[in-house]
Scaffold this motif. Structure first.
Motif, PDB file in Angstrom:
ATOM      1  N   HIS A  91      -9.879  34.874 -24.656  1.00 51.81           N
ATOM      2  CA  HIS A  91      -9.789  36.149 -24.539  1.00 51.81           C
ATOM      3  C   HIS A  91      -9.278  36.623 -23.130  1.00 51.81           C
ATOM      4  N   GLN A  92      -8.803  37.854 -23.147  1.00 51.82           N
ATOM      5  CA  GLN A  92      -8.046  38.134 -21.785  1.00 51.82           C
ATOM      6  C   GLN A  92      -8.922  38.180 -20.367  1.00 51.82           C
ATOM      7  N   PHE A  93     -10.095  38.377 -20.613  1.00 54.94           N
ATOM      8  CA  PHE A  93     -10.802  38.538 -19.445  1.00 54.94           C
ATOM      9  C   PHE A  93     -11.535  37.416 -18.568  1.00 54.94           C
ATOM     10  N   THR A  94     -10.594  36.146 -18.486  1.00 59.55           N
ATOM     11  CA  THR A  94     -11.045  35.031 -17.835  1.00 59.55           C
ATOM     12  C   THR A  94      -9.884  34.118 -17.374  1.00 59.55           C
ATOM     13  N   THR A  95      -9.646  33.250 -16.652  1.00 58.09           N
ATOM     14  CA  THR A  95      -9.053  32.162 -16.225  1.00 58.09           C
ATOM     15  C   THR A  95      -8.726  31.189 -17.454  1.00 58.09           C
ATOM     16  N   GLY A  96      -7.463  30.540 -16.951  1.00 58.82           N
ATOM     17  CA  GLY A  96      -7.083  29.421 -18.041  1.00 58.82           C
ATOM     18  C   GLY A  96      -7.808  28.103 -17.197  1.00 58.82           C
ATOM     19  N   SER A  97      -7.633  27.039 -18.074  1.00 57.75           N
ATOM     20  CA  SER A  97      -8.062  25.691 -17.851  1.00 57.75           C
ATOM     21  C   SER A  97      -6.705  24.971 -17.363  1.00 57.75           C
ATOM     22  N   GLY A  99      -6.046  20.739 -15.718  1.00 56.39           N
ATOM     23  CA  GLY A  99      -6.373  19.484 -15.065  1.00 56.39           C
ATOM     24  C   GLY A  99      -5.466  18.461 -15.349  1.00 56.39           C
ATOM     25  N   PHE A 100      -6.064  17.026 -14.967  1.00 56.94           N
ATOM     26  CA  PHE A 100      -5.239  15.919 -15.201  1.00 56.94           C
ATOM     27  C   PHE A 100      -5.479  15.205 -16.501  1.00 56.94           C
ATOM     28  N   GLU A 101      -6.642  15.799 -17.120  1.00 58.68           N
ATOM     29  CA  GLU A 101      -7.423  15.446 -18.535  1.00 58.68           C
ATOM     30  C   GLU A 101      -7.389  16.327 -19.177  1.00 58.68           C
ATOM     31  N   PRO A 102      -7.337  16.268 -20.633  1.00 58.07           N
ATOM     32  CA  PRO A 102      -7.591  17.437 -21.333  1.00 58.07           C
ATOM     33  C   PRO A 102      -8.764  18.362 -21.149  1.00 58.07           C
ATOM     34  N   VAL A 103      -8.707  19.709 -21.289  1.00 60.13           N
ATOM     35  CA  VAL A 103      -9.579  20.791 -20.787  1.00 60.13           C
ATOM     36  C   VAL A 103     -10.119  21.423 -21.752  1.00 60.13           C
ATOM     37  N   LYS A 104     -11.178  22.258 -21.587  1.00 61.90           N
ATOM     38  CA  LYS A 104     -11.783  23.033 -22.678  1.00 61.90           C
ATOM     39  C   LYS A 104     -11.298  24.296 -22.346  1.00 61.90           C
ATOM     40  N   ARG A 105     -11.281  24.998 -23.596  1.00 58.97           N
ATOM     41  CA  ARG A 105     -10.665  26.419 -23.320  1.00 58.97           C
ATOM     42  C   ARG A 105     -11.912  27.041 -22.945  1.00 58.97           C
ATOM     43  N   LYS A 106     -11.800  28.200 -22.018  1.00 60.93           N
ATOM     44  CA  LYS A 106     -12.945  29.114 -21.312  1.00 60.93           C
ATOM     45  C   LYS A 106     -13.021  30.353 -22.387  1.00 60.93           C
ATOM     46  N   GLY A 107     -14.180  31.050 -22.294  1.00 62.49           N
ATOM     47  CA  GLY A 107     -14.172  32.290 -22.898  1.00 62.49           C
ATOM     48  C   GLY A 107     -14.761  31.928 -24.509  1.00 62.49           C
ATOM     49  N   VAL A 108     -14.933  31.042 -24.827  1.00 65.99           N
ATOM     50  CA  VAL A 108     -15.581  30.653 -26.349  1.00 65.99           C
ATOM     51  C   VAL A 108     -16.928  31.660 -26.685  1.00 65.99           C
ATOM     52  N   THR A 109     -17.822  31.506 -25.725  1.00 64.43           N
ATOM     53  CA  THR A 109     -19.188  32.237 -25.751  1.00 64.43           C
ATOM     54  C   THR A 109     -18.895  33.711 -26.030  1.00 64.43           C
ATOM     55  N   GLY A 110     -17.884  34.318 -25.127  1.00 60.95           N
ATOM     56  CA  GLY A 110     -17.647  35.724 -25.171  1.00 60.95           C
ATOM     57  C   GLY A 110     -16.777  35.791 -26.583  1.00 60.95           C
ATOM     58  N   PHE A 111     -15.987  35.223 -26.944  1.00 65.30           N
ATOM     59  CA  PHE A 111     -15.078  35.316 -28.072  1.00 65.30           C
ATOM     60  C   PHE A 111     -16.126  35.473 -29.401  1.00 65.30           C
ATOM     61  N   VAL A 112     -17.043  34.761 -29.384  1.00 63.70           N
ATOM     62  CA  VAL A 112     -18.140  34.413 -30.486  1.00 63.70           C
ATOM     63  C   VAL A 112     -18.855  35.707 -30.403  1.00 63.70           C
ATOM     64  N   ALA A 113     -19.260  36.295 -29.260  1.00 60.15           N
ATOM     65  CA  ALA A 113     -20.311  37.359 -29.234  1.00 60.15           C
ATOM     66  C   ALA A 113     -19.511  38.723 -29.496  1.00 60.15           C
ATOM     67  N   ILE A 114     -18.032  38.815 -29.190  1.00 54.98           N
ATOM     68  CA  ILE A 114     -17.504  39.793 -29.646  1.00 54.98           C
ATOM     69  C   ILE A 114     -17.200  39.881 -31.106  1.00 54.98           C
TER      70      ILE A 114
END
Length: 133
Positions: A91-97, A99-114
Motif C-alpha cells: 500500500h501507499q503508506f510505507t516504504t519499499g524494501s 537489499g542484496f538478497e531477495p526482500v519481503k514486501r512491507k505492508g501485508v498486514t495493513g493490506f489484509v486489514a483494509i
C-alpha cells in the motif's frame, strides 16, 4: 590539434531485480535512479552497467503519490556484479524494501486489514438487504 578521446572508465554491473509483476504489484513499474540518473527498469532482472566506484540505487513507486521509497549504497569494483533486490510495498503508506538478497514486501498486514474491513462492510450491507426487509 584535436584531443584524443578519453580513456574508457572501468565498469561493473548492478543486477537490479524488481520483485513482483504487473499482476502482483502494480501496473506501473517502479522508478529507479542510479547515482542520481534515471534508469528504465521492468519487473524481473535488470542488468545495468555502471562506472566502478561508489554507487547509490534509489527506487520508488508512483500512483496518486510517490511511495515505496528505498535506497542502498555500496562500492562497485571494476568487473564486479552486485545483486540488488527491490520490492514495492502493498500500500501507499510505507516504504519499499531493498537489499542484496531477495526482500519481503512491507505492508501485508495493513493490506489484509483494509481488505477485511471492505469485505465486512460489503457482507454487512448484503445482510441488511436480505434480512432488513
Amino acid at each position: 590539434m584535436t584531443q584524443p578521446p578519453p580513456a574508457p572508465q572501468p565498469t561493473g554491473t548492478v543486477y537490479l531485480t524488481v520483485q513482483g509483476s504487473v499482476m502482483t504489484s502494480s501496473m506501473l513499474t517502479p522508478n529507479a535512479w542510479i547515482n542520481g540518473y534515471p534508469v528504465t527498469v521492468r519487473y524481473g532482472a535488470n542488468p545495468i552497467p555502471v562506472p566502478a566506484g561508489p554507487v547509490r540505487v534509489d527506487l520508488s513507486a508512483q500512483w496518486m503519490r510517490t511511495y515505496g521509497q528505498a535506497s542502498i549504497a555500496f562500492m562497485l569494483a571494476p568487473g564486479q556484479t552486485v545483486p540488488v533486490y527491490y520490492a514495492a510495498p502493498m500500500h501507499q503508506f510505507t516504504t519499499g524494501s531493498i537489499g542484496f538478497e531477495p526482500v519481503k514486501r512491507k505492508g501485508v498486514t495493513g493490506f489484509v486489514a483494509i481488505m477485511a474491513v471492505v469485505a465486512l462492510v460489503m457482507l454487512g450491507s448484503l445482510a441488511l438487504l436480505i434480512f432488513g426487509s
